[in-house]
Motif scaffolding. Structure first.
Motif, short mmCIF file in Angstrom:
data_model
loop_
_atom_site.label_atom_id
_atom_site.label_comp_id
_atom_site.label_asym_id
_atom_site.label_seq_id
_atom_site.Cartn_x
_atom_site.Cartn_y
_atom_site.Cartn_z
N GLU A 1 11.54 0.61 5.85
CA GLU A 1 11.56 -0.82 5.54
C GLU A 1 10.14 -1.37 5.40
OE1 GLU A 1 13.17 -3.13 4.43
OE2 GLU A 1 12.06 -4.89 5.10
N LEU A 2 9.24 -0.90 6.26
CA LEU A 2 7.84 -1.34 6.16
C LEU A 2 7.25 -0.91 4.82
CD1 LEU A 2 5.19 -2.51 7.43
CD2 LEU A 2 4.75 -0.21 8.28
N ARG B 1 8.86 -0.13 2.11
CA ARG B 1 9.52 -0.88 1.03
C ARG B 1 8.87 -2.26 0.86
NH1 ARG B 1 12.01 -4.94 -0.01
NH2 ARG B 1 11.98 -5.60 2.16
N TYR B 2 8.62 -2.92 1.99
CA TYR B 2 8.02 -4.26 1.94
C TYR B 2 6.63 -4.21 1.30
CZ TYR B 2 5.86 -8.59 3.55
OH TYR B 2 5.18 -9.78 3.61
N LEU B 3 5.82 -3.23 1.70
CA LEU B 3 4.47 -3.12 1.17
C LEU B 3 4.50 -2.88 -0.34
CD1 LEU B 3 2.83 -0.92 3.96
CD2 LEU B 3 2.46 -3.36 3.58
N ALA C 1 7.03 -3.48 -2.40
CA ALA C 1 7.64 -4.63 -3.08
C ALA C 1 6.64 -5.77 -3.25
CB ALA C 1 8.87 -5.11 -2.30
N SER C 2 5.68 -5.86 -2.32
CA SER C 2 4.70 -6.94 -2.37
C SER C 2 3.73 -6.82 -3.54
CB SER C 2 3.90 -7.00 -1.07
OG SER C 2 4.75 -7.23 0.02
N VAL C 3 3.54 -5.60 -4.05
CA VAL C 3 2.52 -5.42 -5.09
C VAL C 3 3.11 -5.23 -6.49
CG1 VAL C 3 0.84 -4.48 -3.47
CG2 VAL C 3 2.32 -2.92 -4.74
N VAL C 4 4.44 -5.15 -6.62
CA VAL C 4 5.04 -4.95 -7.94
C VAL C 4 5.58 -6.27 -8.50
CG1 VAL C 4 5.61 -2.53 -7.53
CG2 VAL C 4 7.29 -4.32 -6.97
N ASP C 5 5.93 -6.25 -9.78
CA ASP C 5 6.50 -7.45 -10.41
C ASP C 5 8.00 -7.55 -10.16
OD1 ASP C 5 4.17 -8.48 -11.43
OD2 ASP C 5 4.27 -7.27 -13.25
N ARG D 1 -5.94 3.52 -4.82
CA ARG D 1 -6.29 2.65 -3.69
C ARG D 1 -5.08 2.04 -2.99
NH1 ARG D 1 -11.21 -0.10 -2.67
NH2 ARG D 1 -10.30 -2.15 -2.74
N ILE D 2 -4.09 1.62 -3.79
CA ILE D 2 -2.93 0.94 -3.21
C ILE D 2 -2.07 1.93 -2.42
CG2 ILE D 2 -0.93 -0.50 -3.68
CD1 ILE D 2 -3.47 -1.89 -4.46
N ALA E 1 -3.67 2.82 0.72
CA ALA E 1 -3.59 1.74 1.71
C ALA E 1 -2.20 1.70 2.34
CB ALA E 1 -3.92 0.40 1.05
N ILE E 2 -1.17 1.93 1.53
CA ILE E 2 0.21 1.94 2.06
C ILE E 2 0.36 3.09 3.06
CG2 ILE E 2 2.65 2.30 1.46
CD1 ILE E 2 2.13 0.78 -1.16
N VAL F 1 -1.41 2.18 6.39
CA VAL F 1 -0.65 1.22 7.21
C VAL F 1 0.60 1.89 7.79
CG1 VAL F 1 0.60 -0.97 7.20
CG2 VAL F 1 -1.54 -0.77 5.94
#
Lengths: 206, 82
Positions: free
Chosen positions: B8-9, B11-13, B15-19, B54-55, B58-59, B62
């Protein structure tokens, strides 16, 4: 008539708060949206609308808080996020008993959160120059204070001896702190030399 | 942190960076380490990977900080379906 006076006062207040909060583009734009209310016959309704549209176009501080709360809330519900705006940067602080878990070796996890937060903010905002700092358990702040003390001590040494000194390689954000610290001192200048991971600061007498 | 919470974490990360956040799905595979695969809408892989990775890095960072360190955690972007 009475209502109109109140509205004028209210808008005047808005104008004042806009002038005080420099570098807050979103408050400026929400004020611009509120501006047409000067001419509209039903001020109360229009005001209410401009307020709600202000919250809909998420201010960067709110967007940052929402994003980080989403992250830390999924890791530990006891963690909290505070966000403030300072010197053109957004500063977020993660607080709570397990906040130190999010520091990572040499602050790597904080850096990762900054990368993600910056990406999220720049995705739906027009502030590409935005800087985002994320701290947890005051790690960054303590480190920064140490760096400032170290920079001041080295600069003083250069001032007295007249001999340039080279610092250890530092990350861009840390070099910035050193530059800013020494810029405020007379008789010494700083310069970054080298490329990539060996890029470091040289402190020279002026 | 249990597997499902870590999913879930991640997924949230992602989901936060996509359109198209609703299109984000996470699957995982257990081996010598647990690998999480991020599935995104077609054409959005680059968003999750980021410039020079980079993204996604970073995911990973975290996710590993959130994990309990008993198991190695890997996070990858699932290959787009043809």
């Amino acid at each position: 008539m009475d209502k109109k006076t109140n509205l004028d006062d209210y808008l005047a207040d808005l104008g004042i708060s806009e002038a005080q909060e420099e570098g807050q583009p979103s408050s400026v734009s929400s004020f611009a949206e509120a501006n047409p209310t000067f001419e509209t016959p039903e001020p109360e309704e229009t005001l209410a609308r401009s307020e709600s549209s202000g919250t809909a176009t998420l201010e960067p501080t709110v967007a940052l808080k929402n994003f980080l709360e989403g992250v830390v809330g999924r890791i530990d519900p006891h963690l909290q996020v505070r966000v403030r705006k300072a010197d053109g940067a957004l500063e977020a602080e993660i607080v709570g008993p397990s906040a130190a878990q999010l520091i990572g070796r040499d602050g790597h996890t904080l850096t990762a959160l900054e990368v993600l937060a910056y990406t999220v903010l720049s995705k739906d905002s027009d502030h590409p120059d935005l800087r985002v700092h994320v701290d947890a358990a005051q790690y960054r702040r303590r480190r920064q204070e140490r760096l400032v003390r170290q920079a001041e001590a080295l600069a003083t040494q250069v001032m007295k001896s007249g001999i340039p000194l080279e610092m250890e390689p530092l990350a861009a954000a840390d070099r910035r702190i050193v530059h800013m610290t020494i810029k405020a001192m007379d008789g010494v200048t700083t310069e970054s030399v080298g490329e990539g991971t060996v890029r470091h600061i040289v402190i020279r007498p002026e | 942190m249990p597997l499902s919470d870590l999913s879930e974490l991640i997924r949230y990360l992602a989901a936060s960076v996509v359109d198209d956040p609703d299109a984000v799905r996470i699957t995982h595979k257990r081996g010598s380490e647990v690998t999480y695969f991020i599935h995104v809408a077609i054409g959005e892989e680059g968003r999750v990977i980021g410039r020079q990775g980079r993204i996604i890095q970073a995911i990973r960072t975290v996710a590993r900080a959130a994990g309990d360190h008993k198991e190695r955690i890997q996070v990858d972007v699932a290959a787009p379906k043809r």
